[in-house]
Design an enzyme around this catalytic site. Structure first.
Site, mmCIF file in Angstrom:
data_model
loop_
_atom_site.group_PDB
_atom_site.id
_atom_site.type_symbol
_atom_site.label_atom_id
_atom_site.label_comp_id
_atom_site.label_asym_id
_atom_site.label_seq_id
_atom_site.Cartn_x
_atom_site.Cartn_y
_atom_site.Cartn_z
ATOM 1 N N TRP A 225 0.128 -1.933 -2.323
ATOM 2 C CA TRP A 225 -0.160 -1.459 -3.687
ATOM 3 C C TRP A 225 -1.139 -2.377 -4.386
ATOM 4 C CZ3 TRP A 225 0.203 3.315 -4.087
ATOM 5 C CH2 TRP A 225 1.248 4.023 -3.482
ATOM 6 N N ASP B 12 1.806 -4.479 -12.386
ATOM 7 C CA ASP B 12 2.213 -3.153 -11.911
ATOM 8 C C ASP B 12 3.716 -3.227 -11.631
ATOM 9 O OD1 ASP B 12 2.792 -0.839 -10.543
ATOM 10 O OD2 ASP B 12 1.316 -1.137 -8.936
ATOM 11 N N LYS C 207 9.548 6.316 -9.799
ATOM 12 C CA LYS C 207 10.388 5.442 -8.983
ATOM 13 C C LYS C 207 11.687 5.111 -9.725
ATOM 14 C CE LYS C 207 6.989 4.719 -5.871
ATOM 15 N NZ LYS C 207 5.700 4.233 -6.334
HETATM 16 C C1 LIG Z 1 4.246 4.199 -5.980
HETATM 17 C C2 LIG Z 1 3.495 3.043 -6.475
HETATM 18 C C3 LIG Z 1 2.201 3.178 -7.012
HETATM 19 C C4 LIG Z 1 1.471 4.508 -7.058
HETATM 20 O O1 LIG Z 1 2.048 5.356 -7.962
HETATM 21 P P1 LIG Z 1 1.418 6.795 -8.308
HETATM 22 O O2 LIG Z 1 2.143 7.147 -9.561
HETATM 23 O O3 LIG Z 1 1.705 7.683 -7.148
HETATM 24 O O4 LIG Z 1 -0.035 6.628 -8.535
HETATM 25 C C5 LIG Z 1 1.576 2.047 -7.497
HETATM 26 N N1 LIG Z 1 2.175 0.841 -7.452
HETATM 27 C C6 LIG Z 1 3.403 0.671 -6.941
HETATM 28 C C7 LIG Z 1 4.010 -0.687 -6.924
HETATM 29 C C8 LIG Z 1 4.098 1.761 -6.441
HETATM 30 O O5 LIG Z 1 5.332 1.599 -5.938
#
Ligand SMILES: *Cc1c(COP(=O)(O)O)cnc(C)c1O
Length: 360
Positions: free
Chosen positions: A102, A171, A195
């Site tokens: 990521w 993030d 998530k």
């Molecule tokens: C799933 C995830 C993303 C991407 O998320 P989207 O909403 O599908 O763009 C980015 N960073 C992390 C840490 C993730 O787990």
């Protein structure tokens, strides 16, 4: 009808109470004769939902007055771009820590826009791990420092965040609201909702207000944080149903005792599962170094890929679904976010013992 234990990494399990409430209100939201999906985003009913969702996030994380909370579309991936568009101003450099898949994507996106300095890279390390805090050498005068608080695929999580002079951008897609954080130590936090917060279709952003002013004038109006902050995330039609579910999930979190209580529950769930892995005499091998192990995504291997395939298949037949590791790394991954019930972890551990007894 039987609900399974859903270990999927995202979109992920939601609290059953929330789904039931959404079901009860689906056709007729609180006597207004229509679904939340069908109502105006400028109307009184939706405004109440929207405001409560924002207020609940503020309340759960004690977000200070000089920070804005935003709901934006495009998921966390859009934030990879928006962060750079808004903060990586011409002539400046941003520090990025590459801790896995990521973080790599965030870096790739930032490089499209400007100068990136990757100050640490553990993305190819096996076992998976995070860089040590004392090894980090920040660029003097950097526009910001970007980290990924929980690497969903590698199964690693920062337990202590780096202290930075430049605004820290994190993030938090896969561990948002899973533990208390000090918002003041960040310039910007973002997380895709699917998530740990709600359904797909939305990212939450927490941004220190002075950073709203950094955006260069060549950035399209829609992609400026300032545009959305000024309109309370109602500049255009927001993903109303997703925000409604986020409101219910955050209300549920508050009823659980808030992030402190949920963090304790998360820690216990993860500790139990890691203990079962470590007690298997090497049959199950955790893929992350112990000090960086994630409480959200627990990753491990079996002695062979054939056994891993068999494990995933037999677990699914027992109602333990979504245990296959990410396609890029293989192995097993159990995602045990806030809404994942402790009884599901117990059921998985019992299955692991039986599987080892038969195949070990
Ligand atoms: C799933 C995830 C993303 C991407 O998320 P989207 O909403 O599908 O763009 C980015 N960073 C992390 C840490 C993730 O787990």
């Amino acid at each position: 009808m039987a609900r399974v234990y859903n270990f999927g990494a995202g979109p992920a399990v939601l609290p059953e109470e929330v789904l039931l409430e959404a079901q009860r209100e689906l056709l007729d939201y609180q006597g207004c004769g229509m679904s939340v999906m069908e109502m105006s985003h400028r109307g009184k009913e939706y405004s109440t939902i929207h405001d409560e969702a924002l207020a609940n996030v503020r309340n759960l994380l004690d977000v200070p007055e000089d920070y804005d909370v935003l709901f934006l579309q495009g998921g966390a991936s859009a934030q990879f771009a928006m962060v750079a568009l808004n903060l990586l101003t011409p002539g400046s450099v941003a520090d990025y820590i590459n801790s896995g898949a990521w973080a790599s994507k965030a870096i790739k996106e930032a490089k499209v826009r400007g100068q990136v300095n990757v100050i640490a890279d553990t993305s190819k390390d096996v076992p998976t791990r995070l860089p040590a805090l004392h090894d980090l050498k920040f660029t003097p005068g950097a526009a910001y420092v970007h980290i990924t608080s929980n690497e969903t695929i590698a199964g690693t999580q920062w337990k202590v965040f780096p202290k930075t002079e430049a605004p820290l951008v994190a993030d938090m897609s896969s561990d948002f609201l899973s533990r208390p954080i000090d918002v003041r130590s960040f310039g910007l936090i973002y997380a895709g909702a699917q998530k740990n917060l709600g359904p797909a279709g939305c990212a939450v952003v927490i941004i220190r207000k002075d950073l709203l002013e950094r955006c260069p004038p060549d950035v399209p109006i829609f992609f400026r944080y300032k545009t959305h902050a000024a309109e309370k995330s109602l500049y255009n039609t927001p993903p109303t149903f997703t925000i409604y579910i986020i409101m219910l999930v955050t209300r549920w979190l508050l009823a659980q005792g808030g992030v402190k209580a949920i963090a304790e529950r998360n820690r216990q769930k993860a500790a139990k599962l890691y203990a079962a892995i470590d007690a298997s005499g090497g049959f199950y091998r955790g893929t992350a170094v112990p000090q960086d192990r994630s409480d959200m995504n627990v990753t491990w291997r079996l002695p062979s890929e054939e056994l891993e395939e068999k494990f995933v298949k037999e677990a699914a037949a027992r109602g333990l679904k979504g245990l296959k590791g990410h396609r890029s790394v293989g192995g097993i991954r159990a995602s045990i976010y806030n809404a994942f019930p402790p009884a599901g972890v117990d059921a998985l551990i019992e299955f692991m013992r039986e599987f080892q007894a038969k195949n070990g």
